[in-house]
Write a protein that holds these residues in place. Structure first.
Motif, PDB file in Angstrom:
ATOM      1  N   ASN A   1      12.207  -1.185  42.843  1.00 50.00           N
ATOM      2  CA  ASN A   1      12.391  -1.221  44.175  1.00 50.00           C
ATOM      3  C   ASN A   1      11.306  -0.363  44.985  1.00 50.00           C
ATOM      4  O   ASN A   1      10.223  -0.713  44.815  1.00 50.00           O
ATOM      5  N   ALA A   2      11.788   0.396  45.839  1.00 51.74           N
ATOM      6  CA  ALA A   2      10.895   1.109  46.492  1.00 51.74           C
ATOM      7  C   ALA A   2      10.300   2.438  45.856  1.00 51.74           C
ATOM      8  O   ALA A   2       9.363   3.316  46.404  1.00 51.74           O
TER       9      ALA A   2
ATOM     10  N   ASP B   1       7.099   7.733  42.003  1.00 49.49           N
ATOM     11  CA  ASP B   1       8.082   8.347  42.955  1.00 49.49           C
ATOM     12  C   ASP B   1       8.309   7.351  44.075  1.00 49.49           C
ATOM     13  O   ASP B   1       9.513   7.114  44.547  1.00 49.49           O
ATOM     14  N   VAL B   2       7.287   6.805  44.441  1.00 55.41           N
ATOM     15  CA  VAL B   2       7.196   5.836  46.016  1.00 55.41           C
ATOM     16  C   VAL B   2       6.436   4.694  45.423  1.00 55.41           C
ATOM     17  O   VAL B   2       5.258   4.983  44.945  1.00 55.41           O
ATOM     18  N   LEU B   3       6.722   3.500  45.836  1.00 55.61           N
ATOM     19  CA  LEU B   3       6.141   2.322  45.763  1.00 55.61           C
ATOM     20  C   LEU B   3       5.794   1.818  47.025  1.00 55.61           C
ATOM     21  O   LEU B   3       6.749   1.593  47.773  1.00 55.61           O
ATOM     22  N   PRO B   4       4.389   1.251  47.088  1.00 60.87           N
ATOM     23  CA  PRO B   4       3.216   1.163  46.117  1.00 60.87           C
ATOM     24  C   PRO B   4       2.305   2.379  45.900  1.00 60.87           C
ATOM     25  O   PRO B   4       1.606   2.788  44.776  1.00 60.87           O
TER      26      PRO B   4
ATOM     27  N   ALA C   1      10.267  -3.663  51.568  1.00 66.67           N
ATOM     28  CA  ALA C   1       9.171  -4.480  50.775  1.00 66.67           C
ATOM     29  C   ALA C   1       9.829  -5.026  49.338  1.00 66.67           C
ATOM     30  O   ALA C   1       9.403  -5.826  48.980  1.00 66.67           O
ATOM     31  N   ALA C   2      10.627  -4.176  49.063  1.00 67.21           N
ATOM     32  CA  ALA C   2      11.291  -4.753  47.640  1.00 67.21           C
ATOM     33  C   ALA C   2      11.817  -5.925  47.569  1.00 67.21           C
ATOM     34  O   ALA C   2      12.306  -6.514  46.758  1.00 67.21           O
ATOM     35  N   TYR C   3      12.222  -6.445  49.004  1.00 64.06           N
ATOM     36  CA  TYR C   3      12.841  -7.768  49.066  1.00 64.06           C
ATOM     37  C   TYR C   3      11.816  -8.923  49.211  1.00 64.06           C
ATOM     38  O   TYR C   3      12.082 -10.031  49.604  1.00 64.06           O
TER      39      TYR C   3
ATOM     40  N   GLY D   1      18.024  -2.119  46.770  1.00 67.33           N
ATOM     41  CA  GLY D   1      18.460  -2.190  45.734  1.00 67.33           C
ATOM     42  C   GLY D   1      17.412  -3.217  44.690  1.00 67.33           C
ATOM     43  O   GLY D   1      16.423  -3.368  45.368  1.00 67.33           O
ATOM     44  N   ASN D   2      17.654  -3.490  43.516  1.00 64.78           N
ATOM     45  CA  ASN D   2      16.952  -4.469  42.637  1.00 64.78           C
ATOM     46  C   ASN D   2      17.565  -5.810  43.376  1.00 64.78           C
ATOM     47  O   ASN D   2      18.371  -6.513  42.860  1.00 64.78           O
TER      48      ASN D   2
END
Length: 411
Positions: free
Chosen positions: A13-14, A357-360, A30-32, A69-70
């Motif tokens: 996710n993030a 640690d953080v995406l992206p 963003a993970a959504y 979440g995922n």
């Protein structure tokens, strides 16, 4: 050719840190979106990584109140990634506890075919009462039963792949990935795993774990040199040590306390209600790892930290930073490459499942600065030699499991 690292990126996710979605400049939602995953996968392919890795659980975790979440089913995401990439491997987590082996074998076998032989299946035994309730059950299956079912289930899936005569991929069948550090998990890894995703904080313990899995594989009649062990590695990258430390400190500051406490309580199986940050963890409430419910892998890691360091609750929450128990390395690209090289040459790892640690942004830092440093040292490829996940990992095709089990153990 000298032995080289295998590196995956876990698109979690993030980001792996509990407060990653609150990091400045990060899109919290963003993970959504599918583009979040496809853009990271395209970046990973340009960096010549072995695979992208997707975690998953068949439940809506209440911790979604405190962090993303995922959200998307992994095979759906990986099918989209397959269409937008050419070489990078595609590893998805799917439960052996709450799936049917015949249906799963077809779904994953088809994805392996349409991706040109790039798929890997991360076998997990789903822990926790939340998933059990999601399937109308009063509680999670007992730990040993989950792993007995997983062994039978995996053998049935692999046997079904081996029987395919149509729509067979260039790598013949998907790579079996397994994650589990309990006694039952290590036995399952030795029996059916080709890539082992592990959690370890200590180099010596990691080296012993890798040796145990390889020796166990030999006892099952397998070739131990074709077992790839990839510990999880969380990275915090900065241009200088001070910049990296400042980034880590900010991530600790923005970690939602309720999320961190809830995750730790779930891992340990005890209540943290009433404990202040400067209180020690009540060690008398912690059972032996082999007696723990839930995920024994992360319980074992966290209990080892408590036993060795005797941290206060606040110190432990900061050390884990909501990430669950995977080792965190903070530093410059050169320092992180030094750490990776040390574990690799010590025989503690064949590579790493990297959890930025953080995406992206954290993965951008890793791909743009750490990977070139590893390539400069001759530790990582500069081009793909093949087109399949087996080819990237240097894996042959292991024998089909014995098939001595006729029925799946009921969940």
């Amino acid at each position: 050719m000298p032995r080289q690292l295998h590196i995956n990126v876990n698109i979690l996710n993030a980001g792996v840190f509990g407060g990653s979605w609150r990091f400045p400049g990060t899109d919290a939602t963003a993970a959504y979106t599918i583009e979040h995953y496809t853009s990271i996968a395209r970046k990973a392919e340009r960096a010549k990584l072995d695979a992208v890795f997707l975690a998953d659980g068949p439940a809506l975790d209440p911790s979604v109140r405190h962090r993303p979440g995922n959200s998307l089913e992994p095979t759906t995401v990986l099918a989209r990634i397959a269409a937008q990439t050419e070489h990078i491997g595609l590893i998805g987590t799917l439960s052996s506890s709450y799936n049917d082996p015949v249906e799963l074998a077809r779904r994953l076998g088809d994805l392996d075919y349409v991706s040109g032989g790039r798929f890997g299946w991360n076998v997990v035994t789903t822990a926790g009462p939340i998933a059990a309730r999601n399937f109308g059950r009063p509680g999670e299956p007992e730990h040993a039963l989950r792993y007995r079912r997983a062994a039978v289930f995996t053998e049935q899936v692999v046997a079904a792949w081996a029987q395919r005569t149509d729509l067979v991929s260039p790598q013949v069948r998907p790579v079996v990935v397994q994650a589990g550090g309990s006694s039952a998990g290590r036995r399952l890894a030795s029996r059916v795993g080709e890539v082992i995703f592990s959690a370890d904080q200590d180099l010596g313990h990691a080296r012993a774990f890798r040796a145990e899995i390889r020796a166990g594989a030999a006892r099952f009649g397998r070739r131990p040199e074709e077992i790839v062990v990839l510990p999880g590695l969380s990275t915090v990258v900065g241009a200088t040590e001070a910049e990296a430390r400042a980034r880590r400190e900010l991530l600790d500051e923005i970690l939602p306390d309720a999320y961190a406490r809830g995750r730790l309580a779930g891992q340990l199986g005890i209540s943290l209600d009433g404990l202040r940050d400067d209180d020690p963890i009540p060690a008398e409430l912690l059972v032996d790892p082999d007696e723990a419910g839930g995920s024994q892998s992360f319980y074992r890691v966290v209990k080892a930290i408590i036993d060795a360091e005797r941290p206060t609750l606040g110190q432990l929450l900061k050390k884990l930073s909501g990430g669950g128990g995977h080792r965190i390395v903070t530093g410059t690209p050169e320092q992180i490459a030094d750490d990776i090289e040390r574990w690799f040459h010590a025989g503690a790892a064949d590579g790493f499942n990297v959890m930025p640690d953080v995406l992206p942004s954290g993965f951008d830092d890793f791909a743009d600065h750490v990977i070139p440093e590893l390539q400069r040292r001759g530790l990582f490829r500069t081009e793909y030699d093949g087109t399949t996940l087996r080819g990237h990992l240097g894996l042959g095709l292991p024998p089909v499991p014995s098939g001595r089990h006729l029925e799946v153990v009921p969940s």
